[in-house]
Design a protein around this motif. Sequence first.
Motif, short mmCIF file in Angstrom:
data_model
loop_
_atom_site.label_atom_id
_atom_site.label_comp_id
_atom_site.label_asym_id
_atom_site.label_seq_id
_atom_site.Cartn_x
_atom_site.Cartn_y
_atom_site.Cartn_z
N ARG A 127 58.16 67.08 -12.09
CA ARG A 127 57.33 67.72 -11.06
C ARG A 127 55.91 67.17 -11.11
NH1 ARG A 127 58.78 73.41 -10.36
NH2 ARG A 127 57.42 73.27 -8.56
N SER A 128 55.14 67.38 -10.05
CA SER A 128 53.75 66.94 -9.96
C SER A 128 52.88 68.08 -9.47
CB SER A 128 53.61 65.80 -8.95
OG SER A 128 54.32 64.67 -9.36
N PHE A 129 51.64 68.08 -9.90
CA PHE A 129 50.60 68.98 -9.42
C PHE A 129 50.98 70.46 -9.50
CE2 PHE A 129 50.22 64.97 -6.91
CZ PHE A 129 49.14 64.45 -7.62
N LEU A 130 51.62 70.85 -10.59
CA LEU A 130 51.99 72.25 -10.77
C LEU A 130 50.76 73.12 -11.00
CD1 LEU A 130 55.20 71.94 -12.96
CD2 LEU A 130 55.02 72.34 -10.51
N ALA A 131 49.67 72.51 -11.46
CA ALA A 131 48.43 73.26 -11.70
C ALA A 131 47.60 73.38 -10.42
CB ALA A 131 47.61 72.58 -12.79
N GLY A 132 48.09 72.84 -9.33
CA GLY A 132 47.36 72.91 -8.06
C GLY A 132 46.80 71.57 -7.66
N ARG A 133 46.47 71.47 -6.41
CA ARG A 133 45.91 70.22 -5.87
C ARG A 133 44.40 70.35 -5.71
NH1 ARG A 133 49.48 66.47 -3.82
NH2 ARG A 133 51.62 67.17 -3.64
N ALA A 134 43.76 69.20 -5.75
CA ALA A 134 42.33 69.16 -5.45
C ALA A 134 42.15 69.47 -3.96
CB ALA A 134 41.78 67.77 -5.76
N PRO A 135 40.95 69.88 -3.56
CA PRO A 135 40.71 70.11 -2.13
C PRO A 135 41.02 68.84 -1.31
CG PRO A 135 38.87 70.92 -3.42
CD PRO A 135 39.77 70.18 -4.36
N ARG A 136 41.36 69.05 -0.06
CA ARG A 136 41.77 67.93 0.81
C ARG A 136 40.75 66.80 0.85
NH1 ARG A 136 42.02 67.09 6.90
NH2 ARG A 136 43.78 65.68 7.14
N GLU A 137 39.46 67.15 0.96
CA GLU A 137 38.44 66.09 1.05
C GLU A 137 38.38 65.27 -0.24
OE1 GLU A 137 36.49 70.07 0.22
OE2 GLU A 137 37.84 69.33 1.75
N ARG A 139 41.05 64.71 -2.26
CA ARG A 139 42.25 63.86 -2.23
C ARG A 139 42.06 62.68 -1.29
NH1 ARG A 139 44.81 68.83 -1.17
NH2 ARG A 139 45.79 67.95 0.67
N ARG A 140 41.42 62.91 -0.15
CA ARG A 140 41.15 61.82 0.79
C ARG A 140 40.20 60.80 0.18
NH1 ARG A 140 42.32 61.99 6.05
NH2 ARG A 140 40.37 61.01 6.65
N ARG A 141 39.17 61.30 -0.52
CA ARG A 141 38.20 60.41 -1.17
C ARG A 141 38.92 59.56 -2.23
NH1 ARG A 141 33.52 58.00 -0.30
NH2 ARG A 141 32.36 57.68 -2.20
N ASN A 142 39.85 60.16 -2.96
CA ASN A 142 40.58 59.44 -3.99
C ASN A 142 41.45 58.33 -3.39
OD1 ASN A 142 41.36 59.20 -6.85
ND2 ASN A 142 43.38 59.73 -6.07
N ARG A 143 41.89 58.54 -2.17
CA ARG A 143 42.70 57.51 -1.50
C ARG A 143 41.83 56.55 -0.69
NH1 ARG A 143 46.01 62.17 -0.39
NH2 ARG A 143 45.14 62.25 1.69
N GLY A 144 40.51 56.69 -0.80
CA GLY A 144 39.61 55.78 -0.10
C GLY A 144 39.40 56.12 1.35
#
Length: 161
Positions: A127-137, A139-144
């Motif tokens: 599984r992935s991200f069971l502790a929760g995801r970062a805010p959308r902005e 995650r977008r910044r991380n993907r450039g």
Amino acid sequence: MGWREWASLPSIGIPWIKVKIDTGARSSALHAFDLEELPDDRVRFTVHPWQDADADPVVVEVPIHDRRAVRSSSGHSEDRIVVLLELVLAGRTVLAETTLSNRDQMGFRMLVGREALRQGFVVDPGRSFLAGRAPREVRRRNRGRTAEPAPREPASEDPAG
């Protein structure tokens, strides 16, 4: 937690970094470059917290905790500087022994190893991200992908150029 999670390194000013949980590694590893050993057993280095990008570099100066020979998954041994970093993962704060290495060619800027995980974490490798995801902005910044326009090249004064 899952095999990849969002974490933070508050003691060095990194509010978000995507990490790979690596139960096969003893210590954690952080992508660091421009390493400079300083007097009084300190080290200065720069971190790019975003995957596949050099945006938002963070310059860090911390005490050296140790030096170790670390064997990579390919069997290559390398001497590395070890620092202690405060790591916030799944809402818990732990002190992580972290080696500094160039992980530029790797998918994750940080690996979290067994020494940090043994401080009360359980990993579900399917599984992935069971502790929760970062805010959308974030995650977008991380993907450039950001709302900021890419910098443009200045217009050439030379009509041929």
